[in-house]
Design a protein around this motif. Structure first.
Motif, mmCIF file in Angstrom:
data_model
loop_
_atom_site.group_PDB
_atom_site.id
_atom_site.type_symbol
_atom_site.label_atom_id
_atom_site.label_comp_id
_atom_site.label_asym_id
_atom_site.label_seq_id
_atom_site.Cartn_x
_atom_site.Cartn_y
_atom_site.Cartn_z
ATOM 1 N N SER A 1 -2.187 -11.585 -12.249
ATOM 2 C CA SER A 1 -0.890 -11.260 -11.651
ATOM 3 C C SER A 1 -0.411 -9.899 -12.145
ATOM 4 O O SER A 1 0.259 -9.171 -11.423
ATOM 5 C CB SER A 1 0.136 -12.356 -11.910
ATOM 6 N N THR A 2 -0.783 -9.545 -13.379
ATOM 7 C CA THR A 2 -0.456 -8.203 -13.873
ATOM 8 C C THR A 2 -1.080 -7.158 -12.958
ATOM 9 O O THR A 2 -0.416 -6.214 -12.520
ATOM 10 C CB THR A 2 -1.003 -7.997 -15.301
ATOM 11 N N LEU A 3 -2.360 -7.371 -12.646
ATOM 12 C CA LEU A 3 -3.092 -6.417 -11.806
ATOM 13 C C LEU A 3 -2.424 -6.303 -10.439
ATOM 14 O O LEU A 3 -2.211 -5.202 -9.917
ATOM 15 C CB LEU A 3 -4.542 -6.876 -11.665
ATOM 16 N N LEU A 4 -2.060 -7.442 -9.872
ATOM 17 C CA LEU A 4 -1.432 -7.425 -8.548
ATOM 18 C C LEU A 4 -0.101 -6.678 -8.568
ATOM 19 O O LEU A 4 0.195 -5.892 -7.669
ATOM 20 C CB LEU A 4 -1.223 -8.860 -8.048
ATOM 21 N N THR A 5 0.686 -6.937 -9.613
ATOM 22 C CA THR A 5 1.972 -6.245 -9.712
ATOM 23 C C THR A 5 1.768 -4.744 -9.843
ATOM 24 O O THR A 5 2.423 -3.943 -9.174
ATOM 25 C CB THR A 5 2.756 -6.732 -10.948
ATOM 26 N N VAL A 6 0.830 -4.378 -10.732
ATOM 27 C CA VAL A 6 0.561 -2.961 -10.949
ATOM 28 C C VAL A 6 0.134 -2.303 -9.637
ATOM 29 O O VAL A 6 0.593 -1.215 -9.285
ATOM 30 C CB VAL A 6 -0.508 -2.776 -12.051
ATOM 31 N N LEU A 7 -0.713 -2.999 -8.875
ATOM 32 C CA LEU A 7 -1.176 -2.426 -7.609
ATOM 33 C C LEU A 7 -0.032 -2.308 -6.595
ATOM 34 O O LEU A 7 0.066 -1.321 -5.875
ATOM 35 C CB LEU A 7 -2.326 -3.258 -7.028
ATOM 36 N N THR A 8 0.830 -3.328 -6.570
ATOM 37 C CA THR A 8 1.970 -3.270 -5.641
ATOM 38 C C THR A 8 2.851 -2.061 -5.945
ATOM 39 O O THR A 8 3.230 -1.306 -5.055
ATOM 40 C CB THR A 8 2.819 -4.550 -5.756
ATOM 41 N N ILE A 9 3.157 -1.900 -7.227
ATOM 42 C CA ILE A 9 3.976 -0.750 -7.621
ATOM 43 C C ILE A 9 3.199 0.532 -7.325
ATOM 44 O O ILE A 9 3.748 1.508 -6.812
ATOM 45 C CB ILE A 9 4.342 -0.823 -9.117
ATOM 46 N N GLY A 10 1.892 0.475 -7.613
ATOM 47 C CA GLY A 10 1.038 1.645 -7.375
ATOM 48 C C GLY A 10 1.073 2.096 -5.928
ATOM 49 O O GLY A 10 1.193 3.288 -5.642
ATOM 50 N N VAL A 11 1.004 1.148 -5.000
ATOM 51 C CA VAL A 11 1.016 1.504 -3.572
ATOM 52 C C VAL A 11 2.328 2.196 -3.207
ATOM 53 O O VAL A 11 2.338 3.218 -2.515
ATOM 54 C CB VAL A 11 0.810 0.245 -2.694
ATOM 55 N N SER A 12 3.435 1.666 -3.723
ATOM 56 C CA SER A 12 4.709 2.287 -3.335
ATOM 57 C C SER A 12 4.837 3.683 -3.941
ATOM 58 O O SER A 12 5.328 4.600 -3.284
ATOM 59 C CB SER A 12 5.899 1.395 -3.691
ATOM 60 N N VAL A 13 4.374 3.835 -5.179
ATOM 61 C CA VAL A 13 4.427 5.172 -5.790
ATOM 62 C C VAL A 13 3.494 6.129 -5.052
ATOM 63 O O VAL A 13 3.818 7.285 -4.805
ATOM 64 C CB VAL A 13 4.068 5.100 -7.290
ATOM 65 N N TYR A 14 2.322 5.605 -4.647
ATOM 66 C CA TYR A 14 1.343 6.420 -3.935
ATOM 67 C C TYR A 14 1.940 6.954 -2.635
ATOM 68 O O TYR A 14 1.867 8.148 -2.342
ATOM 69 C CB TYR A 14 0.106 5.577 -3.633
ATOM 70 N N LEU A 15 2.575 6.056 -1.874
ATOM 71 C CA LEU A 15 3.115 6.482 -0.584
ATOM 72 C C LEU A 15 4.317 7.405 -0.755
ATOM 73 O O LEU A 15 4.421 8.430 -0.093
ATOM 74 C CB LEU A 15 3.475 5.258 0.260
ATOM 75 N N LEU A 16 5.190 7.031 -1.682
ATOM 76 C CA LEU A 16 6.353 7.881 -1.928
ATOM 77 C C LEU A 16 5.885 9.264 -2.383
ATOM 78 O O LEU A 16 6.318 10.291 -1.854
ATOM 79 C CB LEU A 16 7.243 7.238 -2.986
ATOM 80 N N GLY A 17 4.960 9.264 -3.360
ATOM 81 C CA GLY A 17 4.420 10.529 -3.868
ATOM 82 C C GLY A 17 3.702 11.295 -2.772
ATOM 83 O O GLY A 17 3.797 12.516 -2.686
ATOM 84 N N GLY A 18 2.994 10.562 -1.909
ATOM 85 C CA GLY A 18 2.248 11.188 -0.819
ATOM 86 C C GLY A 18 3.180 11.947 0.122
ATOM 87 O O GLY A 18 2.898 13.076 0.509
ATOM 88 N N PHE A 19 4.296 11.328 0.452
ATOM 89 C CA PHE A 19 5.247 11.999 1.335
ATOM 90 C C PHE A 19 5.859 13.219 0.660
ATOM 91 O O PHE A 19 6.024 14.263 1.286
ATOM 92 C CB PHE A 19 6.335 11.027 1.785
ATOM 93 N N LEU A 20 6.181 13.076 -0.606
ATOM 94 C CA LEU A 20 6.747 14.217 -1.326
ATOM 95 C C LEU A 20 5.743 15.357 -1.352
ATOM 96 O O LEU A 20 6.067 16.524 -1.142
ATOM 97 C CB LEU A 20 7.133 13.815 -2.760
ATOM 98 N N LEU A 21 4.483 14.984 -1.591
ATOM 99 C CA LEU A 21 3.407 15.962 -1.662
ATOM 100 C C LEU A 21 3.262 16.695 -0.329
ATOM 101 O O LEU A 21 3.168 17.924 -0.281
ATOM 102 C CB LEU A 21 2.109 15.217 -1.992
ATOM 103 N N LEU A 22 3.279 15.932 0.739
ATOM 104 C CA LEU A 22 3.124 16.506 2.075
ATOM 105 C C LEU A 22 4.278 17.465 2.377
ATOM 106 O O LEU A 22 4.070 18.596 2.823
ATOM 107 C CB LEU A 22 3.092 15.372 3.103
ATOM 108 N N SER A 23 5.498 17.017 2.082
ATOM 109 C CA SER A 23 6.633 17.875 2.429
ATOM 110 C C SER A 23 6.651 19.109 1.525
ATOM 111 O O SER A 23 6.978 20.206 1.969
ATOM 112 C CB SER A 23 7.937 17.100 2.322
ATOM 113 N N GLU A 24 6.232 18.931 0.268
ATOM 114 C CA GLU A 24 6.185 20.069 -0.643
ATOM 115 C C GLU A 24 5.187 21.112 -0.122
ATOM 116 O O GLU A 24 5.473 22.303 -0.083
ATOM 117 C CB GLU A 24 5.764 19.583 -2.033
#
Ligand code: ADP
Ligand code: MG
Lengths: 228, 299
Positions: free
Chosen positions: B21-44
């Motif tokens: 469950s630790t792994l799943l939580t980490v991945l869930t948070i990871g996906v949201s950070v990835y997408l949020l970061g991805g959009f920031l990266l693209l706009s930057e």
């Protein structure tokens, strides 16, 4: 130390596990609480460490009104009370040493002092060699002794013990009783719930008797008549 | 201090004990950070691209018909002295017409049918890169428009503005989506920590009975949440970095990304740290919420 006035506890609406109990125990007393199974001994003890709240009446322990005590004060109340639970309540994933020093580690007691205290108290209950064992590796009697060690390690103001000798043979029971007496001699108020009449004879003290939730007897030992 | 060491140790044990469950939580948070970061990266990167193109933008200064040689010399002297000007080139009447005919082959008859050459002479000015923001460009244009003999000055930057708008839009969408995902990640943390606490409820009850305060009990869970958030953030950023390398590699095989020749930049250290801090705080907040009931001991 303990004062109950018209304390009633009903787990369900109609049946009262304890009804209208009024009693008082002075600081430094050694008292037995007796009565047959289901009489309400455990319930009374649970009221005293604020695991349960009375349905009616007032309870005072160690200067605190337990009906009114704010939640944040409860841990501090409990640290002044050593409790031996009928079902031991040991942390299964922690060693005997960790179990009996659990509270101290938070209070900043040095590891050295914790070890000294733990060793001393484990010796008294005959379990010094099991210091690093885990509770599930111990027999019922051994677990009970660990529970006793945890309750007495800090020399609490009040010791509450629920059938503390229920899993022990009589020789060991007497030793535990002597341990309680020693603690009592150092100032701890002791209240032991038991239905074992042997104990009462081994170390005669004040006896409170419950019967179906009512306090039916409060007897102090009569001094032995002088032998001529 | 001792307590924090205890909290961290307990938290790590707890996380390891429930590693799936630790792994799943980490991945869930990871996906949201990835997408949020991805959009920031693209706009930057889009807005970098806009800056880059603004720098490369040239300005046309159109001259009035029949400008004298003297007026032109004055203008040229001014351009030469302007530190913002990188280079300039005079384009005569005739040259403008030829360019038009070359570029719009099919319309090459048009000027003829109009009779007079309608294309004005002009200067094509390349501005110096460094300080070539939007506002300096504007002020240059205003100044040149005042010159004697100048009909008008313009830089074709309207589309650069729309590029910037796109970048801003991507950023807004990214932040919106990021918040949504953050909410779901928070929800996951709350559930996972609640479950962990629920599984250990006997243990917790015993601790309470022997006099543990709410903080002693909740502390390890708080640390668990924060660690999951931190790991999730790090995972998301790591995959974002991998993705960037992937795009750069694909780019090296042949331009794909707006046929942009410059290098792509990763999030600024500030944004990277910001995302890590946000994800850590999110994990922490989730666990505080999950175990908040320990702070009100049951009656
Ligand atoms: N948690 C509970 N919920 C409902 N009834 C209870 C609960 N605990 C005890 N009782 C009832 O209260 C009465 C007194 O029980 P208890 O205090 O455990 O007695 P003793 O310890 O003397 O054997 C019994 O009738 C028991 O069934
Ligand atoms: Mg009982």
């Amino acid at each position: 130390m303990i004062q109950l006035t018209h304390a009633t506890k009903a787990y369900r609406h109609d049946v009262a596990a304890l009804s209208d109990i009024s009693l008082s125990i002075e600081k430094g007393e050694f008292v037995y609480l007796t009565g047959s199974s289901g009489a309400g001994k455990t319930t009374l003890l649970r009221l005293l460490f604020r695991d349960q709240v009375p349905t009616e009446g007032q309870i005072w322990v160690d200067g605190q009104n337990l009906v009114r005590i704010p939640a944040w004060r409860i841990p501090f109340l409990r640290r002044r009370i050593g409790i031996v639970f009928q079902d031991f309540r040991l942390l299964e994933r922690r060693t005997v040493f960790e179990n009996i020093t659990f509270v101290q580690r938070f209070l900043g007691t040095s590891i050295r002092e914790q070890k000294e205290k733990a060793l001393r108290v484990l010796k008294t209950v005959g379990l010094a060699h099991k210091m690093h064992a885990f509770p599930p590796e111990l027999s019922g009697g051994e677990q009970q002794r660990v529970a006793i060690a945890r309750a007495v390690i800090n020399e609490p103001a009040l010791l509450l013990a629920d059938e503390p000798t229920g899993n022990l043979d009589s020789a060991l029971s007497y030793e535990i009783l002597d341990l309680f007496r020693d603690i009592n001699n150092r100032g701890t108020t002791v209240l032991i719930a038991t239905h074992d009449t042997d104990l009462l004879e081994h170390l005669p003290r004040r006896v409170l008797t419950l019967e179906r939730g009512r306090l039916v007897d409060d007897r102090r030992p009569t001094p032995l008549p002088l032998m001529l | 201090m001792m307590n924090w060491i205890y909290f961290v140790r307990e938290a790590l044990i707890g996380l390891w004990r429930a590693r799936t469950s630790t792994l799943l939580t980490v991945l869930t948070i990871g996906v949201s950070v990835y997408l949020l970061g991805g959009f920031l990266l693209l706009s930057e990167n889009l807005s970098h691209l806009g800056d880059e193109w603004t720098r490369q933008a040239t300005v046309q200064i159109f001259l009035e018909d029949g400008t004298t040689e003297k007026t032109r010399q004055t203008i040229e002297a001014d351009l030469a002295a302007d530190p913002g000007v990188f280079s300039f080139r005079y384009r005569s009447h005739q040259e403008a017409l030829e360019t038009f005919s070359r570029v719009f082959d099919s319309l090459s008859d048009l000027p003829d049918s109009l009779g007079d050459n309608p294309f004005p002479a002009s200067y094509e000015v390349a501005l110096r890169g460094e300080d070539q923001g939007r506002s300096t460009l504007q002020s240059h244009l205003e100044r040149w428009r005042q010159f004697e003999g100048v009909e008008g000055a313009q830089a074709d930057i309207a589309w650069l503005d729309s590029l910037r708008n796109i970048a801003r839009g991507v950023q807004t969408a990214g932040i919106g989506l990021g918040l949504l995902l953050a909410a779901s990640a928070l929800f996951t943390v709350i559930n996972v920590i609640s479950l962990a606490a629920h599984l250990r409820r006997d243990e917790i009850e015993i601790m309470q009975l022997v006099g543990a305060t709410a903080t002693w009990i909740a502390g390890p869970y708080w640390v668990e949440g924060a660690v999951q958030g931190l790991l999730g953030g790090a995972t998301g950023l790591m995959f974002l970095k991998f993705s960037l390398w992937g795009v750069e590699w694909a780019q090296a095989q042949g331009p794909v990304f707006l046929s942009f020749s410059g290098t792509l930049s990763f999030l600024t250290p500030g944004a990277t740290a910001g995302l890590l801090i946000v994800s850590t705080l999110m994990g922490f907040a989730g666990s505080v919420f999950a175990v908040r009931h320990f702070l009100r001991l049951s009656a």
